[in-house]
Design a protein around this motif. Structure first.
Motif, PDB file in Angstrom:
ATOM      1  N   ARG A  28       0.827  -1.218   0.000  1.00  0.00           N
ATOM      2  CA  ARG A  28       0.000   0.000   0.000  1.00  0.00           C
ATOM      3  C   ARG A  28       0.860   1.266   0.000  1.00  0.00           C
ATOM      4  O   ARG A  28       0.610   2.212  -0.738  1.00  0.00           O
ATOM      5  CB  ARG A  28      -0.947  -0.004   1.200  1.00  0.00           C
ATOM      6  N   GLU A  29       1.904   1.267   0.837  1.00  0.00           N
ATOM      7  CA  GLU A  29       2.774   2.447   0.970  1.00  0.00           C
ATOM      8  C   GLU A  29       3.891   2.481  -0.074  1.00  0.00           C
ATOM      9  O   GLU A  29       4.648   3.439  -0.121  1.00  0.00           O
ATOM     10  CB  GLU A  29       3.376   2.502   2.377  1.00  0.00           C
ATOM     11  N   ARG A  30       3.977   1.395  -0.876  1.00  0.00           N
ATOM     12  CA  ARG A  30       5.009   1.276  -1.905  1.00  0.00           C
ATOM     13  C   ARG A  30       6.421   1.298  -1.293  1.00  0.00           C
ATOM     14  O   ARG A  30       7.345   1.871  -1.840  1.00  0.00           O
ATOM     15  CB  ARG A  30       4.842   2.336  -3.002  1.00  0.00           C
ATOM     16  N   TRP A  31       6.547   0.639  -0.133  1.00  0.00           N
ATOM     17  CA  TRP A  31       7.832   0.508   0.535  1.00  0.00           C
ATOM     18  C   TRP A  31       8.568  -0.697  -0.035  1.00  0.00           C
ATOM     19  O   TRP A  31       7.971  -1.741  -0.314  1.00  0.00           O
ATOM     20  CB  TRP A  31       7.649   0.306   2.028  1.00  0.00           C
ATOM     21  N   LEU A  32       9.866  -0.555  -0.151  1.00  0.00           N
ATOM     22  CA  LEU A  32      10.681  -1.687  -0.596  1.00  0.00           C
ATOM     23  C   LEU A  32      10.634  -2.804   0.440  1.00  0.00           C
ATOM     24  O   LEU A  32      10.713  -2.553   1.648  1.00  0.00           O
ATOM     25  CB  LEU A  32      12.134  -1.252  -0.812  1.00  0.00           C
ATOM     26  N   HIS A  33      10.510  -4.017  -0.023  1.00  0.00           N
ATOM     27  CA  HIS A  33      10.579  -5.234   0.775  1.00  0.00           C
ATOM     28  C   HIS A  33      11.177  -6.303  -0.139  1.00  0.00           C
ATOM     29  O   HIS A  33      11.513  -6.007  -1.283  1.00  0.00           O
ATOM     30  CB  HIS A  33       9.198  -5.618   1.330  1.00  0.00           C
ATOM     31  N   ARG A  34      11.344  -7.502   0.364  1.00  0.00           N
ATOM     32  CA  ARG A  34      12.029  -8.538  -0.409  1.00  0.00           C
ATOM     33  C   ARG A  34      11.076  -9.611  -0.916  1.00  0.00           C
ATOM     34  O   ARG A  34      10.181 -10.047  -0.198  1.00  0.00           O
ATOM     35  CB  ARG A  34      13.106  -9.199   0.452  1.00  0.00           C
ATOM     36  N   VAL A  35      11.337 -10.059  -2.142  1.00  0.00           N
ATOM     37  CA  VAL A  35      10.618 -11.165  -2.760  1.00  0.00           C
ATOM     38  C   VAL A  35      11.675 -12.099  -3.358  1.00  0.00           C
ATOM     39  O   VAL A  35      12.654 -11.627  -3.946  1.00  0.00           O
ATOM     40  CB  VAL A  35       9.645 -10.655  -3.852  1.00  0.00           C
ATOM     41  N   ALA A  36      11.484 -13.393  -3.184  1.00  0.00           N
ATOM     42  CA  ALA A  36      12.408 -14.392  -3.731  1.00  0.00           C
ATOM     43  C   ALA A  36      11.684 -15.230  -4.778  1.00  0.00           C
ATOM     44  O   ALA A  36      10.570 -15.697  -4.532  1.00  0.00           O
ATOM     45  CB  ALA A  36      12.925 -15.298  -2.614  1.00  0.00           C
ATOM     46  N   VAL A  37      12.304 -15.385  -5.937  1.00  0.00           N
ATOM     47  CA  VAL A  37      11.729 -16.200  -7.009  1.00  0.00           C
ATOM     48  C   VAL A  37      12.792 -17.144  -7.565  1.00  0.00           C
ATOM     49  O   VAL A  37      13.990 -16.883  -7.445  1.00  0.00           O
ATOM     50  CB  VAL A  37      11.145 -15.340  -8.150  1.00  0.00           C
ATOM     51  N   THR A  38      12.322 -18.228  -8.182  1.00  0.00           N
ATOM     52  CA  THR A  38      13.234 -19.227  -8.731  1.00  0.00           C
ATOM     53  C   THR A  38      12.818 -19.603 -10.141  1.00  0.00           C
ATOM     54  O   THR A  38      11.639 -19.854 -10.401  1.00  0.00           O
ATOM     55  CB  THR A  38      13.229 -20.502  -7.852  1.00  0.00           C
ATOM     56  N   THR A 100      20.155 -10.000  -7.347  1.00  0.00           N
ATOM     57  CA  THR A 100      19.035  -9.230  -6.802  1.00  0.00           C
ATOM     58  C   THR A 100      18.984  -7.898  -7.533  1.00  0.00           C
ATOM     59  O   THR A 100      20.002  -7.415  -8.037  1.00  0.00           O
ATOM     60  CB  THR A 100      19.181  -8.978  -5.289  1.00  0.00           C
ATOM     61  N   PHE A 101      17.786  -7.330  -7.593  1.00  0.00           N
ATOM     62  CA  PHE A 101      17.616  -5.995  -8.181  1.00  0.00           C
ATOM     63  C   PHE A 101      16.303  -5.406  -7.680  1.00  0.00           C
ATOM     64  O   PHE A 101      15.429  -6.131  -7.203  1.00  0.00           O
ATOM     65  CB  PHE A 101      17.651  -6.051  -9.711  1.00  0.00           C
ATOM     66  N   VAL A 102      16.175  -4.088  -7.763  1.00  0.00           N
ATOM     67  CA  VAL A 102      14.918  -3.445  -7.415  1.00  0.00           C
ATOM     68  C   VAL A 102      13.988  -3.552  -8.614  1.00  0.00           C
ATOM     69  O   VAL A 102      14.285  -3.041  -9.693  1.00  0.00           O
ATOM     70  CB  VAL A 102      15.109  -1.969  -7.005  1.00  0.00           C
ATOM     71  N   ASN A 103      12.887  -4.255  -8.410  1.00  0.00           N
ATOM     72  CA  ASN A 103      11.899  -4.447  -9.465  1.00  0.00           C
ATOM     73  C   ASN A 103      10.750  -3.469  -9.229  1.00  0.00           C
ATOM     74  O   ASN A 103      10.119  -3.497  -8.179  1.00  0.00           O
ATOM     75  CB  ASN A 103      11.395  -5.889  -9.445  1.00  0.00           C
ATOM     76  N   GLY A 106       4.827  -4.552 -11.302  1.00  0.00           N
ATOM     77  CA  GLY A 106       3.914  -5.240 -10.393  1.00  0.00           C
ATOM     78  C   GLY A 106       3.161  -4.295  -9.482  1.00  0.00           C
ATOM     79  O   GLY A 106       2.947  -3.125  -9.797  1.00  0.00           O
ATOM     80  N   LEU A 107       2.775  -4.807  -8.308  1.00  0.00           N
ATOM     81  CA  LEU A 107       1.942  -4.036  -7.384  1.00  0.00           C
ATOM     82  C   LEU A 107       2.677  -2.902  -6.705  1.00  0.00           C
ATOM     83  O   LEU A 107       2.100  -1.857  -6.428  1.00  0.00           O
ATOM     84  CB  LEU A 107       1.370  -4.964  -6.304  1.00  0.00           C
ATOM     85  N   SER A 108       3.931  -3.127  -6.362  1.00  0.00           N
ATOM     86  CA  SER A 108       4.734  -2.112  -5.672  1.00  0.00           C
ATOM     87  C   SER A 108       6.202  -2.462  -5.870  1.00  0.00           C
ATOM     88  O   SER A 108       6.535  -3.597  -6.195  1.00  0.00           O
ATOM     89  CB  SER A 108       4.390  -2.074  -4.181  1.00  0.00           C
ATOM     90  N   PRO A 109       7.083  -1.492  -5.664  1.00  0.00           N
ATOM     91  CA  PRO A 109       8.510  -1.810  -5.834  1.00  0.00           C
ATOM     92  C   PRO A 109       8.991  -2.782  -4.757  1.00  0.00           C
ATOM     93  O   PRO A 109       8.516  -2.748  -3.627  1.00  0.00           O
ATOM     94  CB  PRO A 109       9.193  -0.448  -5.709  1.00  0.00           C
ATOM     95  N   HIS A 110       9.927  -3.648  -5.145  1.00  0.00           N
ATOM     96  CA  HIS A 110      10.472  -4.619  -4.207  1.00  0.00           C
ATOM     97  C   HIS A 110      11.836  -5.091  -4.697  1.00  0.00           C
ATOM     98  O   HIS A 110      12.131  -5.031  -5.883  1.00  0.00           O
ATOM     99  CB  HIS A 110       9.530  -5.820  -4.037  1.00  0.00           C
ATOM    100  N   TRP A 111      12.655  -5.515  -3.750  1.00  0.00           N
ATOM    101  CA  TRP A 111      13.894  -6.189  -4.106  1.00  0.00           C
ATOM    102  C   TRP A 111      13.522  -7.596  -4.538  1.00  0.00           C
ATOM    103  O   TRP A 111      12.799  -8.295  -3.821  1.00  0.00           O
ATOM    104  CB  TRP A 111      14.843  -6.242  -2.902  1.00  0.00           C
ATOM    105  N   LEU A 112      14.004  -8.003  -5.690  1.00  0.00           N
ATOM    106  CA  LEU A 112      13.699  -9.331  -6.209  1.00  0.00           C
ATOM    107  C   LEU A 112      14.986 -10.145  -6.241  1.00  0.00           C
ATOM    108  O   LEU A 112      15.947  -9.773  -6.911  1.00  0.00           O
ATOM    109  CB  LEU A 112      13.093  -9.226  -7.614  1.00  0.00           C
ATOM    110  N   GLY A 113      15.002 -11.233  -5.484  1.00  0.00           N
ATOM    111  CA  GLY A 113      16.122 -12.167  -5.492  1.00  0.00           C
ATOM    112  C   GLY A 113      15.801 -13.285  -6.460  1.00  0.00           C
ATOM    113  O   GLY A 113      14.857 -14.043  -6.230  1.00  0.00           O
TER     114      GLY A 113
END
Length: 170
Positions: A28-38, A100-103, A106-113
């Protein structure tokens, strides 16, 4: 599994933890957080592609080249990626973190591993047991088939961004 109220670590532009928030608040606040994908490959080099279940709140019915979800409090990218593979596909393998990179898609910005897992013969092909609450369909595509599918099927924003960067590594 996508749990919008799970606790995640809010991180800064250098991927350093600055606090703990709910995932709902981070989005909601568009704060960076982490997401992991494979990106999952088999011994022949094919890539696992799946279609998200229609009832999911986030990108229902869209295809994905990656399997993953939020990194919860105290988890590493690798731990989250392994947990998501077990939850969504019923597969227990240790994925390897590639980058990793800032993506901002999508719904909000996030670090994507972004990880890679080569499925050993012991889990191929019948041992993949997708969670029907998450996965409506899956299949193994060759790279040429996947390149065509990326142009013709509707994929999630994370899939396009993560896979194009993944291919650039090869």
């Amino acid at each position: 599994m996508y749990r919008v109220d799970e606790l995640v670590e809010r991180v800064d532009g250098r991927d350093r933890v600055v606090g703990v928030v709910s995932r709902r608040q981070a989005i909601r606040e568009r704060w960076l957080h982490r997401v992991a994908v494979t990106v999952c490959r088999d011994g022949l080099g094919r890539v696992l592609v799946h279609r998200r279940a229609e009832h999911l709140s986030r990108f229902p019915g869209l295809y994905e080249v990656v399997v993953g979800g939020a990194v919860t409090v105290g988890e590493s990218y690798e731990q989250a990626a392994a947990r998501e593979l077990a939850e969504e596909l019923g597969v227990r393998v240790l994925p390897r973190l590639l980058f990793t990179f800032v993506n901002r898609a999508g719904l909000s910005p996030h670090w994507l591993g972004v990880h890679e897992a080569v499925m050993p013969d012991s889990v191929m092909p019948d041992s993949v047991v997708p969670d029907p609450d998450e996965v409506a369909w899956y299949g193994w595509l060759t790279e040429p088939e996947l390149r065509s599918a990326l142009l013709e099927w509707r994929f999630t924003p994370d899939s396009h961004e993560a896979f194009s960067r993944y291919l650039a590594l090869e």
